[in-house]
Design a protein around this motif. Sequence first.
Motif, PDB file in Angstrom:
ATOM      1  N   GLN A 117       0.900  -1.097   0.112  1.00 20.53           N
ATOM      2  CA  GLN A 117      -0.122  -0.109   0.070  1.00 20.53           C
ATOM      3  C   GLN A 117       0.694   1.369  -0.054  1.00 20.53           C
ATOM      4  OE1 GLN A 117      -2.379  -0.233   3.654  1.00 20.53           O
ATOM      5  NE2 GLN A 117      -3.325  -2.390   2.941  1.00 20.53           N
ATOM      6  N   VAL A 118       2.115   1.077   0.516  1.00 21.14           N
ATOM      7  CA  VAL A 118       2.994   2.472   0.553  1.00 21.14           C
ATOM      8  C   VAL A 118       3.138   2.946  -0.623  1.00 21.14           C
ATOM      9  CG1 VAL A 118       5.175   3.038   1.640  1.00 21.14           C
ATOM     10  CG2 VAL A 118       4.098   1.330   2.567  1.00 21.14           C
ATOM     11  N   LEU A 119       3.056   2.267  -1.673  1.00 23.47           N
ATOM     12  CA  LEU A 119       3.428   2.707  -3.139  1.00 23.47           C
ATOM     13  C   LEU A 119       2.235   3.911  -3.636  1.00 23.47           C
ATOM     14  CD1 LEU A 119       5.060   2.499  -5.723  1.00 23.47           C
ATOM     15  CD2 LEU A 119       3.485   0.653  -6.598  1.00 23.47           C
ATOM     16  N   ALA A 154       8.948   2.393  -0.423  1.00 25.23           N
ATOM     17  CA  ALA A 154       8.418   2.451  -1.562  1.00 25.23           C
ATOM     18  C   ALA A 154       9.203   3.643  -2.480  1.00 25.23           C
ATOM     19  CB  ALA A 154       7.063   2.580  -1.779  1.00 25.23           C
ATOM     20  N   LEU A 155       9.533   3.196  -3.544  1.00 23.38           N
ATOM     21  CA  LEU A 155      10.403   4.207  -4.666  1.00 23.38           C
ATOM     22  C   LEU A 155       9.717   4.153  -5.959  1.00 23.38           C
ATOM     23  CD1 LEU A 155      12.771   6.128  -4.798  1.00 23.38           C
ATOM     24  CD2 LEU A 155      14.290   4.269  -5.484  1.00 23.38           C
ATOM     25  N   LEU A 156       9.187   5.383  -6.343  1.00 19.82           N
ATOM     26  CA  LEU A 156       8.486   5.381  -7.834  1.00 19.82           C
ATOM     27  C   LEU A 156       9.510   5.601  -8.835  1.00 19.82           C
ATOM     28  CD1 LEU A 156       5.384   5.691  -8.686  1.00 19.82           C
ATOM     29  CD2 LEU A 156       5.930   8.069  -8.770  1.00 19.82           C
ATOM     30  N   HIS A 157       9.331   4.906  -9.923  1.00 24.69           N
ATOM     31  CA  HIS A 157      10.089   4.839 -11.193  1.00 24.69           C
ATOM     32  C   HIS A 157      10.049   6.368 -11.582  1.00 24.69           C
ATOM     33  CE1 HIS A 157      10.422   0.202 -11.973  1.00 24.69           C
ATOM     34  NE2 HIS A 157      10.525   0.801 -10.938  1.00 24.69           N
ATOM     35  N   ASP A 158      11.417   6.840 -11.879  1.00 29.87           N
ATOM     36  CA  ASP A 158      11.459   8.165 -12.409  1.00 29.87           C
ATOM     37  C   ASP A 158      10.957   8.401 -13.716  1.00 29.87           C
ATOM     38  OD1 ASP A 158      14.893   8.369 -12.980  1.00 29.87           O
ATOM     39  OD2 ASP A 158      13.366   7.207 -13.782  1.00 29.87           O
TER      40      ASP A 158
END
Length: 208
Positions: A117-119, A154-158
């Motif tokens: 969910q953190v995404l 969570a790390l979003l793709h840039d």
Amino acid sequence: RDGQIASVMIYSRSDSAGAEWTRHCSMRASVLAVSNGVGAALPVQAIVARCAEDVAPAAFYEHWRTRGNQWGATFQGIACLNAGRGEAIARIEVPAAVAALRDAHFAHPAILDACVQVLAATVGKSRQGAFVGKSVGAVRVHASLGEGPLWSHALLHDEENPQSRSICGDLLVCNKAGQIVVELLKVRFEFIDFAVAATHGRERWLHA
């Protein structure tokens, strides 16, 4: 199954006469030859400092509830949440509703769901509508989730387009000792276009 690699596919079909089977998802599973992630440390405090926005978990769940994502108490494992530019980190605690069942699972689905969910927190309020899980590129489970608490980063793709109806990112989950125990890579959420969804038959929304 082929040697150390197992294939899993999920199909369904309606109860209409002559209905064809539809494949919904497929995956391959294997035993890791080397535990690349176990023992690696997630710099939790540095990430928390970088993610300056303090988000109240109750506000997070209420925000997504009004959008259509309604998680019951069993799935509300986020106890502390910080968001930054294209990333977020949360402390995950075992919900009371699943505490007694935690030891029966290597990675309890409700706890793992809370980690994923953190995404959603990486995009704040920049997307419209509810979201559903679309796909996962890879899942690497290095160790049991343990007693907790856990931290999920969570790390979003840039390369994500702010106008896109989907987001994709990676999640790293570490145990209370700071060691990475689970990696979820290329997790994709798709946001629902309710105008289009309303044109589908009611049976498309039912699961048995």
